[in-house]
Design a protein around this motif. Structure first.
Motif, PDB file in Angstrom:
ATOM      1  N   VAL A 167       0.832  -1.199   0.000  1.00  7.73           N
ATOM      2  CA  VAL A 167       0.000   0.000   0.000  1.00  7.73           C
ATOM      3  C   VAL A 167       0.870   1.254   0.000  1.00  7.73           C
ATOM      4  O   VAL A 167       0.515   2.268  -0.612  1.00  7.73           O
ATOM      5  CB  VAL A 167      -0.971   0.036   1.208  1.00  7.73           C
ATOM      6  N   ASP A 174       0.301   7.161  -6.410  1.00  6.80           N
ATOM      7  CA  ASP A 174      -0.979   7.826  -6.742  1.00  6.80           C
ATOM      8  C   ASP A 174      -1.569   8.648  -5.603  1.00  6.80           C
ATOM      9  O   ASP A 174      -2.576   9.338  -5.825  1.00  6.80           O
ATOM     10  CB  ASP A 174      -1.994   6.803  -7.256  1.00  6.80           C
ATOM     11  N   ASN A 176      -3.461   8.172  -3.171  1.00  8.03           N
ATOM     12  CA  ASN A 176      -4.865   7.982  -2.838  1.00  8.03           C
ATOM     13  C   ASN A 176      -4.957   7.506  -1.387  1.00  8.03           C
ATOM     14  O   ASN A 176      -4.919   6.313  -1.097  1.00  8.03           O
ATOM     15  CB  ASN A 176      -5.495   6.962  -3.786  1.00  8.03           C
ATOM     16  N   ASN A 179      -8.599   5.348  -0.178  1.00  6.56           N
ATOM     17  CA  ASN A 179      -8.681   3.917  -0.457  1.00  6.56           C
ATOM     18  C   ASN A 179      -7.611   3.129   0.293  1.00  6.56           C
ATOM     19  O   ASN A 179      -7.825   1.981   0.671  1.00  6.56           O
ATOM     20  CB  ASN A 179      -8.540   3.671  -1.965  1.00  6.56           C
ATOM     21  N   GLU A 182      -8.794   2.334   3.656  1.00 10.18           N
ATOM     22  CA  GLU A 182      -9.793   1.263   3.636  1.00 10.18           C
ATOM     23  C   GLU A 182      -9.142  -0.105   3.462  1.00 10.18           C
ATOM     24  O   GLU A 182      -9.614  -1.099   4.011  1.00 10.18           O
ATOM     25  CB  GLU A 182     -10.815   1.523   2.523  1.00 10.18           C
ATOM     26  N   VAL A 183      -8.046  -0.131   2.688  1.00 16.00           N
ATOM     27  CA  VAL A 183      -7.326  -1.397   2.528  1.00 16.00           C
ATOM     28  C   VAL A 183      -6.749  -1.824   3.868  1.00 16.00           C
ATOM     29  O   VAL A 183      -6.816  -2.999   4.265  1.00 16.00           O
ATOM     30  CB  VAL A 183      -6.205  -1.255   1.482  1.00 16.00           C
ATOM     31  N   LEU A 186      -9.471  -3.115   5.993  1.00 12.19           N
ATOM     32  CA  LEU A 186      -9.819  -4.464   5.536  1.00 12.19           C
ATOM     33  C   LEU A 186      -8.818  -5.494   6.041  1.00 12.19           C
ATOM     34  O   LEU A 186      -9.175  -6.588   6.495  1.00 12.19           O
ATOM     35  CB  LEU A 186      -9.861  -4.472   3.999  1.00 12.19           C
TER      36      LEU A 186
ATOM     37  N   ALA B 123       4.690   7.423 -13.198  1.00 10.34           N
ATOM     38  CA  ALA B 123       4.542   6.451 -12.114  1.00 10.34           C
ATOM     39  C   ALA B 123       3.069   6.335 -11.708  1.00 10.34           C
ATOM     40  O   ALA B 123       2.551   5.236 -11.478  1.00 10.34           O
ATOM     41  CB  ALA B 123       5.387   6.865 -10.916  1.00 10.34           C
ATOM     42  N   ARG B 124       2.410   7.503 -11.637  1.00 11.15           N
ATOM     43  CA  ARG B 124       1.005   7.507 -11.259  1.00 11.15           C
ATOM     44  C   ARG B 124       0.178   6.705 -12.262  1.00 11.15           C
ATOM     45  O   ARG B 124      -0.642   5.867 -11.895  1.00 11.15           O
ATOM     46  CB  ARG B 124       0.508   8.952 -11.192  1.00 11.15           C
ATOM     47  N   TYR B 127       0.576   2.819 -11.944  1.00  6.06           N
ATOM     48  CA  TYR B 127      -0.235   2.150 -10.931  1.00  6.06           C
ATOM     49  C   TYR B 127      -1.724   2.306 -11.212  1.00  6.06           C
ATOM     50  O   TYR B 127      -2.537   1.467 -10.827  1.00  6.06           O
ATOM     51  CB  TYR B 127       0.136   2.656  -9.534  1.00  6.06           C
ATOM     52  N   VAL B 151     -16.841  -5.739  -0.736  1.00  5.99           N
ATOM     53  CA  VAL B 151     -15.945  -4.600  -0.523  1.00  5.99           C
ATOM     54  C   VAL B 151     -15.884  -3.807  -1.820  1.00  5.99           C
ATOM     55  O   VAL B 151     -15.891  -4.405  -2.903  1.00  5.99           O
ATOM     56  CB  VAL B 151     -14.540  -5.090  -0.128  1.00  5.99           C
ATOM     57  N   PRO B 154     -12.630  -0.724  -6.091  1.00  4.67           N
ATOM     58  CA  PRO B 154     -11.330  -0.028  -6.075  1.00  4.67           C
ATOM     59  C   PRO B 154     -10.489  -0.404  -4.859  1.00  4.67           C
ATOM     60  O   PRO B 154      -9.257  -0.506  -4.956  1.00  4.67           O
ATOM     61  CB  PRO B 154     -11.722   1.451  -6.031  1.00  4.67           C
ATOM     62  N   VAL B 155     -11.144  -0.584  -3.732  1.00  3.02           N
ATOM     63  CA  VAL B 155     -10.415  -0.963  -2.517  1.00  3.02           C
ATOM     64  C   VAL B 155      -9.872  -2.373  -2.656  1.00  3.02           C
ATOM     65  O   VAL B 155      -8.714  -2.653  -2.309  1.00  3.02           O
ATOM     66  CB  VAL B 155     -11.334  -0.856  -1.279  1.00  3.02           C
ATOM     67  N   ARG B 158      -6.925  -2.451  -4.969  1.00  2.00           N
ATOM     68  CA  ARG B 158      -5.731  -1.904  -4.318  1.00  2.00           C
ATOM     69  C   ARG B 158      -5.150  -2.896  -3.326  1.00  2.00           C
ATOM     70  O   ARG B 158      -3.928  -3.030  -3.193  1.00  2.00           O
ATOM     71  CB  ARG B 158      -6.071  -0.586  -3.621  1.00  2.00           C
ATOM     72  N   TYR B 159      -6.028  -3.578  -2.635  1.00  2.00           N
ATOM     73  CA  TYR B 159      -5.583  -4.591  -1.679  1.00  2.00           C
ATOM     74  C   TYR B 159      -4.823  -5.704  -2.398  1.00  2.00           C
ATOM     75  O   TYR B 159      -3.714  -6.076  -1.994  1.00  2.00           O
ATOM     76  CB  TYR B 159      -6.787  -5.155  -0.930  1.00  2.00           C
ATOM     77  N   ALA B 162      -1.535  -4.497  -3.608  1.00  3.74           N
ATOM     78  CA  ALA B 162      -0.587  -4.310  -2.513  1.00  3.74           C
ATOM     79  C   ALA B 162       0.040  -5.635  -2.105  1.00  3.74           C
ATOM     80  O   ALA B 162       1.266  -5.726  -1.931  1.00  3.74           O
ATOM     81  CB  ALA B 162      -1.285  -3.665  -1.319  1.00  3.74           C
ATOM     82  N   HIS B 190      -8.841 -15.298   1.671  1.00  9.66           N
ATOM     83  CA  HIS B 190      -9.437 -14.059   2.155  1.00  9.66           C
ATOM     84  C   HIS B 190     -10.356 -13.457   1.099  1.00  9.66           C
ATOM     85  O   HIS B 190     -11.469 -13.026   1.394  1.00  9.66           O
ATOM     86  CB  HIS B 190      -8.330 -13.065   2.537  1.00  9.66           C
TER      87      HIS B 190
END
Lengths: 199, 199
Positions: A167, A174, A176, A179, A182-183, A186, B123-124, B127, B151, B154-155, B158-159, B162, B190
């Motif tokens: 993360v 980015d 952000n 989010n 929230e990760v 979670l 870079a932005r 991702y 969930v 977007p979250v 990202r999870y 990550a 999960h």
DNA sequence: CGGCGTCTTGGACGATCGACCAACTGTGAT
DNA sequence: ATCACAGTTGGTCGATCGTCCAAGACGCCG
């Protein structure tokens, strides 16, 4: 320049090097940039360090240890398992948002070490430390909450480390924050679901 | 040197640059190293590229797109949600272990872009692409399995991103494949727990 | 006071880098 | 054949890098 013991000057140069890294990145952390940041003449450098690599090596170990020290405070405090986990993740993330450059430098140094002949061990030891600390903290949290983890501790520590690294890396790109939080939330809930009442 | 269109030579130089990066790292990917890898005279370089930065920029976008293309095949195939997730994570990990250097270069380029004035957007966007693809794949998997994610997508994307980035980074340092696979397996379980039967 | 070890300093060296250029060569259209 | 243009080439420039050194300055101990 006032007279100073070589040992003390070493420490000041290490600190100056770290500041340069945070500001300009590892690649641009040249011997000249460091002594300039420390307001010392160039000649001082190789009187205190045998090479630029030696300086970077010192910075890496310092980063590793300070990162460990920071994490150590994270799991402190009262509350049940859920509260402790949530507070820990929040504290970690506060640290990232407060000083993103330091974390960025950490990753840059890892990749630098992985590429430098004979420095691979430094990167390995860096993550060894991180995993060990995460392991220890998860163990303490479990003991203090009277639970057992249903997943082997080394795996759980690696999982936690991966999420935090992941993360952070994504956020560095980015930014952000919403989010990302929230990760982390979670992940906290997931961790709790992996705890079972101790026998 | 046999005559060749500048466009074609550009592509060969980009490919050569990527090989040098994988072998020696981004920092050591100099103009001379690239033309040497491509077996071209040095003068060719600035006839095909305005600057070294322009070459690196091209490599970044190429890396991003190829990474996306690879991921696109990952969720293909039959089976229920659990099988698909497990297969996807396995496929991703196989890719990492098969060519660690390429992934390492990806991270090096991200950090390079974050430090380079005016390259932060690269870079932005990198991702952004990754998250978008993960999002899309998770959506397709849900639809195909007749479930809904509990969930926000977007979250969840990202999870997932990550965890994958995190385990890769850690593995690049300590090469512990066994625990990494268990982390991925844990993550897969999960994800499944975050699926609910569609209304 | 004199000497000796520690520290300081500015300059210099060779290597390497990105970038540039003038001269040359090949090729296709006229 | 001629011309214009695209491509090729080797050398060179200035900047920056890590590293080193000789000479000087300081401070402590005998």
């Amino acid at each position: 320049m006032s007279r100073m013991a070589a040992k003390d000057r070493r420490q000041e140069l290490i600190a100056a090097a770290f500041r340069v890294m945070v500001r300009d990145g590892v690649v641009k952390t040249t011997t000249r940039a460091v002594v300039n940041e420390a307001k010392m003449p160039l000649g001082i450098f190789h009187y205190c360090f045998n090479s630029r690599e030696e300086l970077l090596q010192e910075v890496i170990t310092r980063i590793t240890d300070s990162g460990v020290a920071k994490a150590r405070n994270v799991f402190e405090g009262e509350g049940d398992l859920g509260a402790r986990i949530a507070r820990s993740l929040y504290a970690f993330w506060e640290g990232v948002e407060l000083s993103p450059g330091e974390h960025q430098v950490g990753y840059e140094l890892t990749h630098y070490a992985l590429r430098q002949e004979g420095f691979e061990d430094l990167a390995r030891r860096q993550y060894e430390h991180y995993l060990e600390v995460h392991e220890q903290l998860l163990a303490e949290a479990a003991e203090s909450a009277g639970i057992k983890w249903t997943v082997p501790l080394p795996v759980l520590a690696r999982y936690l480390n991966a999420v935090l690294d992941g993360v952070t890396l994504c956020w560095l790109a980015d930014r952000n924050s919403e989010n990302t939080r929230e990760v982390l939330s979670l992940t906290g809930e997931h961790l709790m679901s992996l705890a079972a009442k101790d026998a």
